[in-house]
Design a protein around this motif. Sequence first.
Motif, PDB file in Angstrom:
ATOM      1  N   ASP A 137      -3.193   0.244  -4.950  1.00 15.71           N
ATOM      2  CA  ASP A 137      -3.341   0.375  -6.401  1.00 15.71           C
ATOM      3  C   ASP A 137      -2.230  -0.295  -7.193  1.00 15.71           C
ATOM      4  OD1 ASP A 137      -5.682   1.824  -6.133  1.00 15.71           O
ATOM      5  OD2 ASP A 137      -4.667   3.767  -6.144  1.00 15.71           O
ATOM      6  N   GLY A 172      -2.904  -2.869 -10.187  1.00 14.06           N
ATOM      7  CA  GLY A 172      -2.474  -2.517 -11.539  1.00 14.06           C
ATOM      8  C   GLY A 172      -1.562  -3.557 -12.142  1.00 14.06           C
ATOM      9  N   ARG A 206      -7.634  -3.925  -3.879  1.00 11.34           N
ATOM     10  CA  ARG A 206      -7.264  -2.503  -3.780  1.00 11.34           C
ATOM     11  C   ARG A 206      -7.333  -2.034  -2.327  1.00 11.34           C
ATOM     12  NH1 ARG A 206      -9.718  -1.101  -7.848  1.00 11.34           N
ATOM     13  NH2 ARG A 206      -7.959  -0.760  -9.261  1.00 11.34           N
ATOM     14  N   ARG A 209       0.816  -1.210   0.000  1.00 11.22           N
ATOM     15  CA  ARG A 209       0.000   0.000   0.000  1.00 11.22           C
ATOM     16  C   ARG A 209       0.853   1.264   0.000  1.00 11.22           C
ATOM     17  NH1 ARG A 209      -5.161  -0.071   0.776  1.00 11.22           N
ATOM     18  NH2 ARG A 209      -5.083   2.005   1.698  1.00 11.22           N
TER      19      ARG A 209
END
Length: 304
Positions: A265, A269, A260, A88
């Motif tokens: 992210d 991704g 998420r 994170r």
Amino acid sequence: MRVLVAGGSGVIGRVVVSALVARGHQVSATTTDPAKVELLERLGADGRVMNGLDPLSVGEVVAAAKPDVIVNQMTGLSGRHAGKANPRRPDRFFAATNRLRAEGIEHLLDAALAVGGARVVTQSHGSFNGAREGGWVKTEDDPLEVTEGTKAIAHLEQVVTGAGGVALRYGAFYGAGANDDQIGLVRRRLLPIVGGGTGYTSWVHVDDAASATVLAVEQDCTGVYNIVDDEPAPVSEWLPFLAECAGAKPPLRIPAWLARVVAGDMAVGMMTEGRGFSNAKAKQELGWVLRHPSWRQGFTEDLA
């Protein structure tokens, strides 16, 4: 040839040092940890302590080594200066590495110029970080995804190639202990497939990365090269195969929205939108021949 490997005690640095020594080069290698100097000397190098963020330290080491080529393998991903991995907060984990790519490389280039213009061959990165548009496999002419980390990579590549050097975009490392932590997560089923696992990754065995590095040292070349294997693949293919090779249960699957929340992210991704890389340029221009052309073969052999 006299070669200085900055960051020679790291995962890839150690393999590069050994490969260069085996080729008959006179190798000096640096570490930030005095306790690892003996390791470098056992590998056949002249071991030295150097702080890559201190221009005086870099200048003194380069002046003493008088290298024809400097190989930059400096990162902040391990050892006493590394942060704790937190998906994170990748900015914290990669902070030291990004500084070395932005500031440390400038110190190396200045020192190289001061000793008569030693060529610089630098580690760069290209595993899943191609721009998330268009095709799933990128060449050296395609842009990288714009993040804080790739800003540092772009700077690194620009200044090194601008000085006539070489930037090697290594894929995701495996072999020789390079991904032991990842394998541990796989065995504990803590590395799930996110969403459809559609994001691509490019892998490279550390031995193949080292052989490409030796070619870049020994040849009169400049530019950016993707140093990856022949088979960029989506997470949905390579992660279950890695689990099988590691003797683990199949990875769990979780939706992207939950990943998420838990992992941030960057992880989502990578798992769902990552782009891999083509090695055609390195094979054609450097004459690079891989011992492990596919992660399928490499995972099987390493985890047998």
